[in-house]
Design a protein around this motif. Structure first.
Motif, mmCIF file in Angstrom:
data_model
loop_
_atom_site.group_PDB
_atom_site.id
_atom_site.type_symbol
_atom_site.label_atom_id
_atom_site.label_comp_id
_atom_site.label_asym_id
_atom_site.label_seq_id
_atom_site.Cartn_x
_atom_site.Cartn_y
_atom_site.Cartn_z
ATOM 1 N N LEU A 266 44.829 -11.390 6.283
ATOM 2 C CA LEU A 266 43.624 -11.779 5.561
ATOM 3 C C LEU A 266 42.401 -11.699 6.478
ATOM 4 O O LEU A 266 42.482 -12.069 7.652
ATOM 5 C CB LEU A 266 43.769 -13.209 5.027
ATOM 6 C CG LEU A 266 44.493 -13.393 3.689
ATOM 7 C CD1 LEU A 266 44.632 -14.872 3.378
ATOM 8 C CD2 LEU A 266 43.731 -12.689 2.565
ATOM 9 N N PRO A 267 41.286 -11.223 5.990
ATOM 10 C CA PRO A 267 40.083 -11.143 6.826
ATOM 11 C C PRO A 267 39.688 -12.509 7.387
ATOM 12 O O PRO A 267 39.863 -13.544 6.723
ATOM 13 C CB PRO A 267 39.022 -10.600 5.858
ATOM 14 C CG PRO A 267 39.794 -9.875 4.801
ATOM 15 C CD PRO A 267 41.073 -10.643 4.647
ATOM 16 N N SER A 268 39.117 -12.501 8.575
ATOM 17 C CA SER A 268 38.746 -13.758 9.227
ATOM 18 C C SER A 268 37.636 -14.487 8.490
ATOM 19 O O SER A 268 37.452 -15.702 8.664
ATOM 20 C CB SER A 268 38.315 -13.489 10.674
ATOM 21 O OG SER A 268 37.268 -12.536 10.700
ATOM 22 N N MET A 397 44.655 -19.400 -5.385
ATOM 23 C CA MET A 397 43.735 -18.286 -5.142
ATOM 24 C C MET A 397 42.275 -18.759 -5.185
ATOM 25 O O MET A 397 41.879 -19.517 -6.070
ATOM 26 C CB MET A 397 43.954 -17.184 -6.174
ATOM 27 C CG MET A 397 45.188 -16.347 -5.931
ATOM 28 S SD MET A 397 45.020 -15.343 -4.443
ATOM 29 C CE MET A 397 46.610 -14.501 -4.446
ATOM 30 N N THR A 398 41.503 -18.279 -4.210
ATOM 31 C CA THR A 398 40.092 -18.632 -4.145
ATOM 32 C C THR A 398 39.323 -17.450 -3.566
ATOM 33 O O THR A 398 39.913 -16.531 -2.987
ATOM 34 C CB THR A 398 39.887 -19.886 -3.273
ATOM 35 O OG1 THR A 398 38.520 -20.262 -3.309
ATOM 36 C CG2 THR A 398 40.291 -19.614 -1.834
ATOM 37 N N GLU A 399 38.010 -17.478 -3.689
ATOM 38 C CA GLU A 399 37.171 -16.405 -3.156
ATOM 39 C C GLU A 399 36.256 -16.971 -2.082
ATOM 40 O O GLU A 399 35.514 -17.927 -2.317
ATOM 41 C CB GLU A 399 36.338 -15.756 -4.262
ATOM 42 C CG GLU A 399 35.469 -14.604 -3.762
ATOM 43 C CD GLU A 399 34.704 -13.920 -4.876
ATOM 44 O OE1 GLU A 399 33.828 -13.081 -4.563
ATOM 45 O OE2 GLU A 399 34.981 -14.216 -6.060
ATOM 46 N N VAL A 400 36.339 -16.375 -0.898
ATOM 47 C CA VAL A 400 35.499 -16.786 0.228
ATOM 48 C C VAL A 400 34.915 -15.521 0.851
ATOM 49 O O VAL A 400 35.660 -14.619 1.239
ATOM 50 C CB VAL A 400 36.303 -17.577 1.280
ATOM 51 C CG1 VAL A 400 35.402 -17.944 2.458
ATOM 52 C CG2 VAL A 400 36.923 -18.819 0.664
ATOM 53 N N GLY A 405 41.844 -14.489 -2.020
ATOM 54 C CA GLY A 405 43.158 -14.689 -1.411
ATOM 55 C C GLY A 405 43.582 -16.130 -1.525
ATOM 56 O O GLY A 405 42.821 -16.998 -1.975
ATOM 57 N N PRO A 406 44.811 -16.437 -1.112
ATOM 58 C CA PRO A 406 45.286 -17.820 -1.162
ATOM 59 C C PRO A 406 44.451 -18.723 -0.260
ATOM 60 O O PRO A 406 43.962 -18.295 0.784
ATOM 61 C CB PRO A 406 46.733 -17.722 -0.666
ATOM 62 C CG PRO A 406 47.118 -16.290 -0.848
ATOM 63 C CD PRO A 406 45.863 -15.509 -0.642
#
Length: 457
Positions: A266-268, A397-400, A405-406
């Motif tokens: 997952l991206p940092s 699941m969420t968006e940041v 991603g989780p």
């Protein structure tokens, strides 16, 4: 075969020109085929020869890999993955062969070594798939798999001796059909329930029909003279508790296989991911399998000194400690590397202990079927873990930062579930009745030295 498609799973809809709702069958098909074929292969091995049945399964594996290598659409790929999944029966058959042909003093360490190859194969499958996916055509994966299967077949033919330990009798065709239908129903419901919905008519239909068929199958197996699975033997304390502990350990193993790759890739910007590439993430996870292999001589020595039960207790304890550490230390790649290596150590000890415990409690003529059932229990644990973990992560699941991603909470719940499964395995292992030494369950030395049948007069 269990891990070779995991790195390219998100790309399957594009690669197979199919919808994202249908491509999970490529993974599910292998899982279900392995679960169904493993106990059946064990019984066939007891009846007709373990070496012969194992070689037949390796040929099916090669055919399935070649078909997959030539496939670019969904239906042929699913058929190919079914054939590949059936080869999972080779593993318990191989462990059972050891009991038939090796001297007792070598048996414990040999079981540990063969059990450890499960982790090595899985660990090598991840980076191999990642490197191929990033640099070559994905079909190369299956040409490599076909070559490995044919090499294994040739080595079986040249090196592995034929066992004379047989349990002749009538093939329980009704039992095979009943077990297959029941397992297919339950496993499809468990593996697809998260996507369909647990209250969906399809999920309920598969689950209820599978459970009903398995109950009817159990009643039938108790009444038939020559059952596919001797449930009376399976109900013995050592066998029953070992199989239940295997379900828990299978769950614990799979939970980490889902969480760690996602944490690493997952991206940092998400605040929880480490942003590693597919290949680097796979290389971080690969040493776990090598740790399993490195533990095999240690496990063999401990088994000779203390017996297999302390191995299972110790393995479950190491897994529990590893998950506890993962709940706190998961923010750097080296932390996940160390935790995953510790998990490999625990799994290596546990997987070495379970076949030894089973073989200490069953007759030599039923080794294949008993080990096949134990392998099925481990598969059941991973299937349940896939469903539960998938549901937990999907709910979180969420968006940041524009990345979906989780959440960290979802990962923590999954790690806590892995910890709970390891603790359950530990408790079950503690209460397993102390078995006799596995060497006591082996064949007499004179039978081991000369496997040829005695002449008749």
């Amino acid at each position: 075969m269990q891990t070779i498609l995991i790195p390219i799973q998100p790309e399957l809809p594009r690669l197979l020109s199919a919808s994202s709702d249908d491509t999970p069958w490529v993974i599910t098909a292998t899982l279900v085929a392995a679960a169904v074929a493993t106990p059946i292969a064990g019984r066939l091995g007891d009846m007709y020869g373990k070496r012969r049945v194992a070689m037949a399964l390796l040929l099916l594996q090669a055919v399935g890999a070649i078909l997959a290598a030539l496939s670019s659409t969904l239906v042929p790929m699913i058929i190919a993955r079914v054939l590949q999944g059936m080869a999972a029966g080779v593993i318990p058959l191989g462990i059972s062969i050891l009991r038939d042909v090796l001297p007792p003093r070598k048996l414990g360490s040999s079981i540990a070594l063969v059990s450890a190859t499960l982790g090595v194969g899985g660990a090598l499958g991840l980076p191999l798939s990642a490197v191929v996916a990033e640099n070559l055509d994905w079909h190369v994966l299956f040409w490599v798999a076909a070559g490995i299967a044919l090499l294994a077949f040739a080595l079986y033919a040249v090196i592995v001796p034929a066992s004379t330990v047989r349990n002749p009798g009538r093939l329980d065709v009704v039992g095979i059909i009943g077990l297959a239908l029941g397992l297919v129903g339950v496993l499809i419901a468990v593996s697809r329930g998260g996507q369909w919905g647990w209250g969906d008519a399809r999920t309920l239909a598969f689950l209820i029909s599978g459970v009903v068929i398995l109950l009817a199958w159990g009643v039938y197996e108790l009444r038939v003279a020559e059952p596919l699975v001797d449930l009376r033997v399976s109900a013995r304390g050592t066998v029953l508790l070992t199989n239940l502990a295997s379900v828990a350990m299978g769950f614990a193993l799979f939970a980490s296989n889902v969480v760690f790759p996602q944490l690493l890739q997952l991206p940092s910007v998400t605040g929880i991911g480490l942003g590693l590439s597919l290949t680097v993430a796979a290389l971080v996870l690969a040493p776990s399998g090598l740790a399993m292999m490195a533990m095999s001589p240690v496990a063999g020595r401990l088994e000779r000194l203390r017996g297999p039960k302390p191995l299972l207790v110790g393995g479950a304890a190491v897994i529990a400690v590893s998950y506890g550490a993962a709940l706190v230390f998961h923010t750097e790649f080296w932390q996940i590397l160390i935790v995953n290596i510790l998990l490999g150590v625990g799994i290596g000890l546990g997987y070495a202990a379970m076949p030894a415990l089973i073989m200490s409690a069953v007759p030599a003529t039923e080794t294949g079927a008993a080990n096949g059932l134990n392998a099925l229990m481990r598969s059941l644990g991973t299937s349940v873990a896939a469903a539960v973990v998938g549901a937990v992560l999907a709910q979180s699941m969420t968006e940041v930062g524009g990345v979906v991603g989780p959440s960290e909470g979802g990962f923590m719940i999954t790690l806590a579930l892995g910890l709970g499964a390891a603790v359950l395995c530990l408790v079950l292992a503690v209460f397993i009745p102390r078995p006799r030494n596995i060497a006591d369950a082996a064949l007499p030395a004179d039978e081991l030295e000369d496997p040829r049948p005695a002449p008749t007069h």
